[in-house]
Design a protein around this motif. Structure first.
Motif, short mmCIF file in Angstrom:
data_model
loop_
_atom_site.label_atom_id
_atom_site.label_comp_id
_atom_site.label_asym_id
_atom_site.label_seq_id
_atom_site.Cartn_x
_atom_site.Cartn_y
_atom_site.Cartn_z
N PRO A 10 0.81 -1.22 0.00
CA PRO A 10 0.00 0.00 0.00
C PRO A 10 0.84 1.27 0.00
CG PRO A 10 0.17 -0.84 2.24
CD PRO A 10 0.95 -1.79 1.35
N THR A 11 2.15 1.14 -0.11
CA THR A 11 3.00 2.30 0.16
C THR A 11 3.00 3.35 -0.92
OG1 THR A 11 4.66 0.71 -0.48
CG2 THR A 11 4.72 1.52 1.77
N SER A 12 2.65 2.96 -2.14
CA SER A 12 2.93 3.89 -3.21
C SER A 12 1.82 4.89 -3.46
CB SER A 12 3.21 3.10 -4.49
OG SER A 12 2.21 2.13 -4.64
N VAL A 41 -0.68 -5.75 1.42
CA VAL A 41 0.33 -6.23 2.38
C VAL A 41 0.88 -5.08 3.22
CG1 VAL A 41 0.87 -8.36 1.14
CG2 VAL A 41 2.16 -6.31 0.60
N ASP A 42 0.08 -4.68 4.20
CA ASP A 42 0.49 -3.56 5.05
C ASP A 42 1.66 -3.92 5.97
OD1 ASP A 42 -1.21 -5.27 6.47
OD2 ASP A 42 -2.25 -3.66 7.53
N LEU A 43 1.77 -5.19 6.35
CA LEU A 43 2.92 -5.56 7.19
C LEU A 43 4.22 -5.42 6.40
CD1 LEU A 43 1.56 -8.82 8.91
CD2 LEU A 43 1.77 -6.55 9.94
N LEU A 46 5.74 -1.96 6.42
CA LEU A 46 6.47 -1.50 7.61
C LEU A 46 7.98 -1.70 7.51
CD1 LEU A 46 4.18 -2.83 10.52
CD2 LEU A 46 4.31 -0.50 9.62
N THR A 47 8.43 -2.41 6.49
CA THR A 47 9.87 -2.64 6.36
C THR A 47 10.62 -1.34 6.08
OG1 THR A 47 9.56 -3.20 4.03
CG2 THR A 47 9.65 -5.04 5.60
N LEU A 48 9.91 -0.35 5.57
CA LEU A 48 10.51 0.99 5.41
C LEU A 48 9.70 1.95 6.27
CD1 LEU A 48 11.01 0.96 1.51
CD2 LEU A 48 12.74 0.55 3.28
N PRO A 49 10.32 3.04 6.73
CA PRO A 49 9.60 3.96 7.63
C PRO A 49 8.30 4.46 6.99
CG PRO A 49 11.91 4.60 7.39
CD PRO A 49 11.68 3.49 6.43
N GLN A 50 7.21 4.44 7.78
CA GLN A 50 5.92 4.90 7.28
C GLN A 50 5.33 5.87 8.27
OE1 GLN A 50 4.74 3.95 4.38
NE2 GLN A 50 6.23 2.31 4.04
N ASP A 51 4.68 6.89 7.74
CA ASP A 51 3.87 7.74 8.58
C ASP A 51 2.57 6.98 8.89
OD1 ASP A 51 3.05 10.56 9.55
OD2 ASP A 51 1.39 9.88 8.29
N PRO A 52 2.23 6.81 10.17
CA PRO A 52 1.08 5.95 10.51
C PRO A 52 -0.22 6.37 9.83
CG PRO A 52 2.31 6.53 12.48
CD PRO A 52 2.91 7.33 11.37
N ARG A 53 -0.47 7.67 9.81
CA ARG A 53 -1.73 8.10 9.23
C ARG A 53 -1.75 7.84 7.72
NH1 ARG A 53 -3.21 14.03 10.66
NH2 ARG A 53 -1.80 13.50 12.36
N LEU A 55 -0.04 5.53 6.15
CA LEU A 55 -0.12 4.09 5.89
C LEU A 55 -1.57 3.63 5.94
CD1 LEU A 55 1.09 1.30 5.39
CD2 LEU A 55 1.52 1.12 7.85
N ARG A 56 -2.29 4.11 6.95
CA ARG A 56 -3.70 3.73 7.09
C ARG A 56 -4.49 4.19 5.86
NH1 ARG A 56 -4.22 5.86 12.22
NH2 ARG A 56 -2.97 4.18 13.07
N ALA A 57 -4.27 5.44 5.46
CA ALA A 57 -4.99 5.97 4.30
C ALA A 57 -4.61 5.20 3.03
CB ALA A 57 -4.69 7.46 4.14
N ASN A 58 -3.32 4.91 2.90
CA ASN A 58 -2.88 4.21 1.69
C ASN A 58 -3.37 2.76 1.64
OD1 ASN A 58 -1.58 6.27 0.37
ND2 ASN A 58 0.40 5.89 1.33
N THR A 59 -3.61 2.17 2.79
CA THR A 59 -4.14 0.80 2.81
C THR A 59 -5.56 0.81 2.27
OG1 THR A 59 -2.69 0.23 4.64
CG2 THR A 59 -4.61 -1.20 4.29
N ARG A 60 -6.37 1.78 2.72
CA ARG A 60 -7.73 1.90 2.15
C ARG A 60 -7.66 2.24 0.67
NH1 ARG A 60 -9.77 4.87 6.82
NH2 ARG A 60 -11.01 3.45 8.09
N LEU A 61 -6.72 3.14 0.33
CA LEU A 61 -6.60 3.54 -1.07
C LEU A 61 -6.24 2.34 -1.95
CD1 LEU A 61 -6.45 5.73 -3.29
CD2 LEU A 61 -4.10 6.23 -2.56
N ALA A 62 -5.36 1.50 -1.45
CA ALA A 62 -4.96 0.31 -2.23
C ALA A 62 -6.16 -0.61 -2.42
CB ALA A 62 -3.82 -0.43 -1.53
N ALA A 63 -6.92 -0.82 -1.35
CA ALA A 63 -8.10 -1.69 -1.46
C ALA A 63 -9.10 -1.09 -2.45
CB ALA A 63 -8.73 -1.88 -0.08
#
Ligand code: TYM
Length: 332
Positions: A10-12, A41-43, A46-53, A55-63
């Motif tokens: 979801p990082t991109s 794959v949100d876990l 986490l292998t690279l530094p993520q801003d928590p907010r 990451l959460r938004a990008n996970t929904r965006l990816a879905a």
């Protein structure tokens, strides 16, 4: 029905054309013929530094993007990796089955860690492929639809599955990669000898699926093409043109040979103009659908919760078998 499993990070933010043509497009097709499990794959993120907010938004965006490409929760199981705790649990067992040297040979790790420097490279980045092994084996996947850059991770998965089965008895399905030759590697528009990638390409080299159509058109028109003027599919001599031909052919559902024929005698400009048009026609409804899913986060979250529940019922059974095989004492 044979089973497939795959995942995307979801990082991109916006997915790019490489993600879509190399992997997600196949996911959409395979849900019709296979028992399909797809996850964000949100876990892994986490292998690279993520801003928590973020990451959460990008996970929904990816879905939302996955749904917008045509994944249908009625036809496949779509979920978020961290919603199924068995991934992290099986991963530990798999880490203990993997040689340090074996993990050190993963080329993606070598690339990424050299870009970040030893001090900023987490242990998670090193063990990342082993989490992927757990992802795949938990679902007893027969095939894993991915792009070429993931081949080595599938190979590692096969080796570890065979090792586990050999040591403890038949437990895991040994998966095959599902990689379509034509679209296995979509290249950077500015440097058509390297893959299109959020982490290494310049923004001008990437067709973002959520980009404004004008921005994409501009990138496509300034794509690096090759010396000469002939439009011919020849990845060795004409990597730039060949990449554009591949993208155009796949998006319009025709063969590369047909596109080649259509542009025989025409200039690079015509090819680029038409490709920009095709990309924009594809991307506009895609962006609109993505926005619709994002505008209704409650529905989105409940779809993901249902997906996680379905995924978990499969994952929990496999994990229990694996724990039992290696001799962990059942709790209760
Ligand atoms: P990720 O998130 O980097 O990429 C998602 C998918 O897109 C493919 N891809 C490409 N295909 C062709 N050309 C390109 N330029 C291109 N760039 C990306 C990738 O091959 C991938 O299929 N480790 C994985 C995610 C993962 C996974 C899994 C995959 C985690 N667990 C289990 C399969 C099974 C990754 O980082 O993909």
């Amino acid at each position: 029905r044979p089973r497939v499993l795959s995942g995307i990070q979801p990082t991109s933010g916006s997915f790019h054309m490489g993600n879509y043509l190399g992997a997600v497009r196949q996911w959409v097709a395979l849900q019709e013929t296979h028992d399909a499990f797809y996850m964000v794959v949100d876990l892994h993120a986490l292998t690279l530094p993520q801003d928590p907010r973020e990451l959460r938004a990008n996970t929904r965006l990816a879905a939302a993007q996955l749904l917008a490409t045509g994944l249908d929760p009625e036809r496949c199981t779509l979920f978020v990796q961290s919603h199924v705790p068995e991934h992290a649990q099986l991963s530990w067992v798999m880490e203990c089955m993997t040689g340090f040297g074996e993990a050190s040979r993963m080329t993606q790790f070598k690339d990424k860690s050299s870009r970040h420097g030893a001090d900023r490279t987490s242990v998670g980045l090193f063990t990342y492929p082993i989490l992927q092994v757990a992802d795949i084996l938990l679902y007893q996947a027969d095939q894993v639809p991915v792009g070429e850059d993931q081949r080595q991770h599938i190979e590692l998965t096969r080796n570890i599955a065979e090792r586990f089965n050999g040591r403890y008895g038949e437990t895991f399905t040994v998966p095959e990669p599902y990689i379509l030759r034509e679209t296995a590697k979509i290249f950077d528009l500015q440097d058509p000898t390297v893959k299109m990638s959020k982490s290494s390409s310049s923004p001008k080299g990437i067709i973002d699926l959520l980009d404004d159509p004008k921005a994409s058109a501009k990138k496509i028109k300034s794509a690096v093409t090759d010396t000469g003027s002939e439009i011919r599919f020849d990845p060795e001599q004409k990597p730039g043109v060949s990449n554009l031909l591949t993208i155009l052919a796949t998006l319009t559902d025709v063969t590369v040979a047909e596109v080649e024929q259509k542009y025989a005698g025409k200039g690079y400009g015509a090819l680029k103009t038409d490709l920009a048009e095709v990309v924009s026609e594809w991307a506009a409804p895609f962006s609109a659908r993505t926005r619709e899913y994002l505008d209704d986060p409650e529905t989105l979250d409940s779809l993901l919760a249902e997906g996680a529940e379905k995924a978990r019922s499969v994952a929990a059974e496999t994990l229990a078998q694996a724990y039992d095989k290696v001799g962990l004492l059942p709790g209760k």
